[in-house]
Scaffold this active site. Structure first.
Site, PDB file in Angstrom:
ATOM      1  N   GLU A   1      21.825  37.695  77.664  1.00  0.00           N
ATOM      2  CA  GLU A   1      22.727  38.529  76.877  1.00  0.00           C
ATOM      3  C   GLU A   1      22.410  38.501  75.382  1.00  0.00           C
ATOM      4  O   GLU A   1      22.531  39.516  74.696  1.00  0.00           O
ATOM      5  CB  GLU A   1      24.157  38.028  77.115  1.00  0.00           C
ATOM      6  CG  GLU A   1      25.249  38.837  76.529  1.00  0.00           C
ATOM      7  CD  GLU A   1      26.594  38.289  76.942  1.00  0.00           C
ATOM      8  OE1 GLU A   1      27.409  38.061  76.041  1.00  0.00           O
ATOM      9  OE2 GLU A   1      26.828  38.069  78.146  1.00  0.00           O
ATOM     10  N   ASP A   2      21.984  37.345  74.872  1.00  0.00           N
ATOM     11  CA  ASP A   2      21.891  37.172  73.428  1.00  0.00           C
ATOM     12  C   ASP A   2      20.504  36.856  72.877  1.00  0.00           C
ATOM     13  O   ASP A   2      20.376  36.571  71.689  1.00  0.00           O
ATOM     14  CB  ASP A   2      22.836  36.040  72.992  1.00  0.00           C
ATOM     15  CG  ASP A   2      24.292  36.399  73.206  1.00  0.00           C
ATOM     16  OD1 ASP A   2      24.626  37.596  73.252  1.00  0.00           O
ATOM     17  OD2 ASP A   2      25.110  35.473  73.340  1.00  0.00           O
TER      18      ASP A   2
END
Length: 184
Positions: A61-62
């Protein structure tokens, strides 16, 4: 690979992936968060794969890590767990959070435990920051305090079977208590 070496490999992998990232407009290295998630899972006798997923849960996600990278390095079970906890950043904040709340209602036990451990780690961080910043802590978030309260309560509701589960009741009650303190 031996279990302790797999944990070490995941820690090194996540540390490199999150290098330079900080927690919510603070000077705290981001890696502290996945490490805390892993600790919560370990203290609750989670499987090695779930602990590894705790360490890696935000990498896709990051960071530049892909879900295929996770599978290649840590296997399909870890891939599935990390994928279950990865938000689609092309959607709005509310759409992403609603998807998580809805998904958790029918998720596996391990997927729910990962979400609950993440909630607890995040809630501890919020409370710590509230002691320093007071209500200014909410300026660090994309959502309002009320929206965050809706989301945290949605997760708690989606995993409410833990409230009466002998094995996870203590974990659930910690999450409830933290949320109560944050949103009182």
């Amino acid at each position: 690979m031996e279990q302790s070496l797999l944990i070490h490999k995941a820690i090194v992998y996540a540390t490199k992936a999150h290098a330079g990232q900080k927690r919510k407009a603070s000077d705290v290295d981001y890696i502290s968060h996945p490490m805390e998630v892993m600790e919560i899972l370990a203290l609750n006798n989670a499987s090695i794969n779930l602990r590894i997923a705790g360490i890696l849960h935000d990498t896709v996600e990051d960071t530049q890590v892909t879900i295929e990278d996770i599978e290649k390095n840590f296997g399909s079970e870890v891939r599935t767990l990390v994928a279950s906890h990865t938000e689609d950043k092309s959607k709005t904040w509310h759409e992403r959070k609603q998807h998580t709340v809805d998904f958790l209602k029918t998720a596996t036990l391990e997927e729910k435990l990962l979400a609950l451990a993440d909630l607890i780690a995040n809630a501890r961080s919020i409370l710590y920051d509230m002691d320093i910043l007071g209500d200014d802590v909410w300026s660090r978030f994309k959502a309002t305090k009320e929206e965050e309260e809706w989301y945290y309560n949605g997760i708690l509701d989606s995993v409410k079977e833990f409230k009466t589960d002998e094995k996870y009741e203590k974990l659930y009650k910690e999450a409830e208590k933290l949320c109560s303190k944050i949103f009182e």
